[in-house]
Design a protein around this motif. Structure first.
Motif, mmCIF file in Angstrom:
data_model
loop_
_atom_site.group_PDB
_atom_site.id
_atom_site.type_symbol
_atom_site.label_atom_id
_atom_site.label_comp_id
_atom_site.label_asym_id
_atom_site.label_seq_id
_atom_site.Cartn_x
_atom_site.Cartn_y
_atom_site.Cartn_z
ATOM 1 N N ALA A 185 48.340 91.657 -46.805
ATOM 2 C CA ALA A 185 49.370 90.768 -47.359
ATOM 3 C C ALA A 185 49.582 89.557 -46.459
ATOM 4 C CB ALA A 185 50.683 91.529 -47.545
ATOM 5 N N ALA A 186 49.491 89.760 -45.156
ATOM 6 C CA ALA A 186 49.650 88.647 -44.208
ATOM 7 C C ALA A 186 48.517 87.633 -44.381
ATOM 8 C CB ALA A 186 49.696 89.165 -42.778
ATOM 9 N N ALA A 187 47.307 88.123 -44.561
ATOM 10 C CA ALA A 187 46.166 87.233 -44.776
ATOM 11 C C ALA A 187 46.327 86.445 -46.074
ATOM 12 C CB ALA A 187 44.870 88.038 -44.798
ATOM 13 N N LEU A 188 46.771 87.119 -47.113
ATOM 14 C CA LEU A 188 46.963 86.458 -48.407
ATOM 15 C C LEU A 188 48.035 85.378 -48.328
ATOM 16 C CD1 LEU A 188 46.685 89.557 -50.775
ATOM 17 C CD2 LEU A 188 44.962 87.768 -50.373
ATOM 18 N N LEU A 189 49.064 85.599 -47.509
ATOM 19 C CA LEU A 189 50.118 84.592 -47.346
ATOM 20 C C LEU A 189 49.599 83.320 -46.679
ATOM 21 C CD1 LEU A 189 53.168 86.790 -46.281
ATOM 22 C CD2 LEU A 189 53.029 85.311 -48.306
ATOM 23 N N LEU A 190 48.495 83.411 -45.958
ATOM 24 C CA LEU A 190 47.933 82.236 -45.292
ATOM 25 C C LEU A 190 46.968 81.441 -46.174
ATOM 26 C CD1 LEU A 190 47.264 83.491 -41.646
ATOM 27 C CD2 LEU A 190 49.236 82.226 -42.531
ATOM 28 N N LEU A 191 46.592 81.975 -47.323
ATOM 29 C CA LEU A 191 45.635 81.267 -48.187
ATOM 30 C C LEU A 191 46.149 79.921 -48.702
ATOM 31 C CD1 LEU A 191 43.931 84.202 -50.120
ATOM 32 C CD2 LEU A 191 43.053 82.882 -48.173
ATOM 33 N N PRO A 192 47.432 79.804 -49.130
ATOM 34 C CA PRO A 192 47.910 78.467 -49.529
ATOM 35 C C PRO A 192 47.901 77.467 -48.368
ATOM 36 C CG PRO A 192 49.362 80.184 -50.374
ATOM 37 C CD PRO A 192 48.407 80.849 -49.426
ATOM 38 N N TYR A 193 48.169 77.950 -47.173
ATOM 39 C CA TYR A 193 48.107 77.118 -45.969
ATOM 40 C C TYR A 193 46.683 76.602 -45.770
ATOM 41 C CZ TYR A 193 48.134 76.404 -40.808
ATOM 42 O OH TYR A 193 48.005 75.927 -39.534
ATOM 43 N N LEU A 194 45.696 77.483 -45.897
ATOM 44 C CA LEU A 194 44.305 77.071 -45.765
ATOM 45 C C LEU A 194 43.953 76.031 -46.827
ATOM 46 C CD1 LEU A 194 41.475 77.296 -44.525
ATOM 47 C CD2 LEU A 194 41.058 79.220 -46.078
ATOM 48 N N ALA A 195 44.367 76.263 -48.054
ATOM 49 C CA ALA A 195 44.084 75.299 -49.131
ATOM 50 C C ALA A 195 44.698 73.940 -48.812
ATOM 51 C CB ALA A 195 44.610 75.830 -50.465
ATOM 52 N N TRP A 196 45.926 73.933 -48.313
ATOM 53 C CA TRP A 196 46.613 72.671 -48.020
ATOM 54 C C TRP A 196 45.946 71.928 -46.874
ATOM 55 C CZ3 TRP A 196 49.714 69.518 -50.470
ATOM 56 C CH2 TRP A 196 50.390 68.528 -49.765
ATOM 57 N N ILE A 197 45.558 72.648 -45.813
ATOM 58 C CA ILE A 197 44.940 71.927 -44.696
ATOM 59 C C ILE A 197 43.525 71.468 -45.029
ATOM 60 C CG2 ILE A 197 46.431 72.917 -42.913
ATOM 61 C CD1 ILE A 197 44.025 74.679 -42.093
ATOM 62 N N LEU A 198 42.849 72.171 -45.923
ATOM 63 C CA LEU A 198 41.555 71.670 -46.380
ATOM 64 C C LEU A 198 41.740 70.367 -47.162
ATOM 65 C CD1 LEU A 198 39.772 74.994 -47.396
ATOM 66 C CD2 LEU A 198 39.248 73.533 -45.420
ATOM 67 N N PHE A 199 42.782 70.320 -48.000
ATOM 68 C CA PHE A 199 43.130 69.073 -48.702
ATOM 69 C C PHE A 199 43.516 67.998 -47.678
ATOM 70 C CE2 PHE A 199 46.613 66.503 -50.600
ATOM 71 C CZ PHE A 199 45.839 65.765 -51.474
ATOM 72 N N ALA A 200 44.285 68.374 -46.660
ATOM 73 C CA ALA A 200 44.691 67.426 -45.624
ATOM 74 C C ALA A 200 43.485 66.913 -44.841
ATOM 75 C CB ALA A 200 45.707 68.072 -44.683
ATOM 76 N N THR A 201 42.470 67.732 -44.691
ATOM 77 C CA THR A 201 41.247 67.304 -44.009
ATOM 78 C C THR A 201 40.568 66.198 -44.814
ATOM 79 O OG1 THR A 201 40.969 69.519 -43.089
ATOM 80 C CG2 THR A 201 39.026 68.082 -43.074
ATOM 81 N N VAL A 202 40.502 66.382 -46.118
ATOM 82 C CA VAL A 202 39.923 65.349 -46.989
ATOM 83 C C VAL A 202 40.773 64.078 -46.917
ATOM 84 C CG1 VAL A 202 39.375 64.746 -49.387
ATOM 85 C CG2 VAL A 202 38.846 67.034 -48.515
ATOM 86 N N LEU A 203 42.092 64.221 -46.947
ATOM 87 C CA LEU A 203 42.978 63.056 -46.824
ATOM 88 C C LEU A 203 42.742 62.333 -45.502
ATOM 89 C CD1 LEU A 203 46.563 64.001 -48.088
ATOM 90 C CD2 LEU A 203 45.064 62.209 -48.959
#
Length: 184
Positions: A141-159
């Motif tokens: 559950a802890a790992a799953l809670l970090l998935l939106p964070y990973l998605a956002w920072i990947l988007f931030a990397t593109v930005l």
């Protein structure tokens, strides 16, 4: 009795940890942004050409608040997993990735290092992936809670990349303390 702790005791442990980790993550995230003058109030940032995928600025505060709360709760789940194999390594890696996360705003907004911030966020991407893998071993559950964070920072990397592409001359520049001299 086959368990070391009852479900109620485990739940209470997670809550106690969350009462510390969630506010700590949110406060440190807020301070990193506020002290580096991130966002629209930064004159240097206001002058940059914005990529077409740049969302309205109001979303950054909302998204980061939710993500920091989720990160804090994920950390609480792992901290409360006493005796779990890999718990200490997972917590240590979380601390490292969180420190790198906090370094991005000062690098980008305060130091005006767009390329440097891109390097920071690429390292962050890799550290978050590794943190998710370690959290998965301790508490899924802890790992799953970090998935939106990973998605956002990947988007931030593109930005971040797009900001560098659109503003190559702004990388490393500073207009602070600039003086205009006029000779008569």
């Amino acid at each position: 009795m086959t368990a070391l702790a009852s479900r109620g005791q485990l739940r209470a442990s997670v809550i106690r940890w969350a009462l510390f980790t969630v506010p700590a993550c949110m406060l440190l995230g807020y301070l990193s942004g506020a002290l580096s003058q991130s966002g629209a109030d930064n004159p240097w940032f206001a002058e940059l050409a914005k990529p077409g995928i740049f969302p309205p600025p109001m979303w950054f505060g909302i998204v980061w608040s939710v993500l920091y709360a989720m990160m804090g709760f994920a950390l609480a789940l792992v901290c409360a997993a006493w005796g779990a194999r890999g718990r200490t390594a997972a917590i240590a890696l979380f601390a490292v990735q969180f420190a790198v996360n906090l370094a991005w705003s000062p690098t980008f907004f305060a130091a005006h290092q767009i390329a440097g911030a891109l390097a920071v966020i690429v390292v962050l991407d890799l550290l978050v992936i590794a943190t998710i893998a370690l959290f998965w071993r301790v508490r899924r559950a802890a790992a799953l809670l970090l998935l939106p964070y990973l998605a956002w920072i990947l988007f931030a990397t593109v930005l971040n990349y797009e900001f560098l592409r659109l503003n190559p001359k702004a990388d490393g520049t500073s207009d602070r303390g600039a003086v205009q001299r006029i000779e008569i």
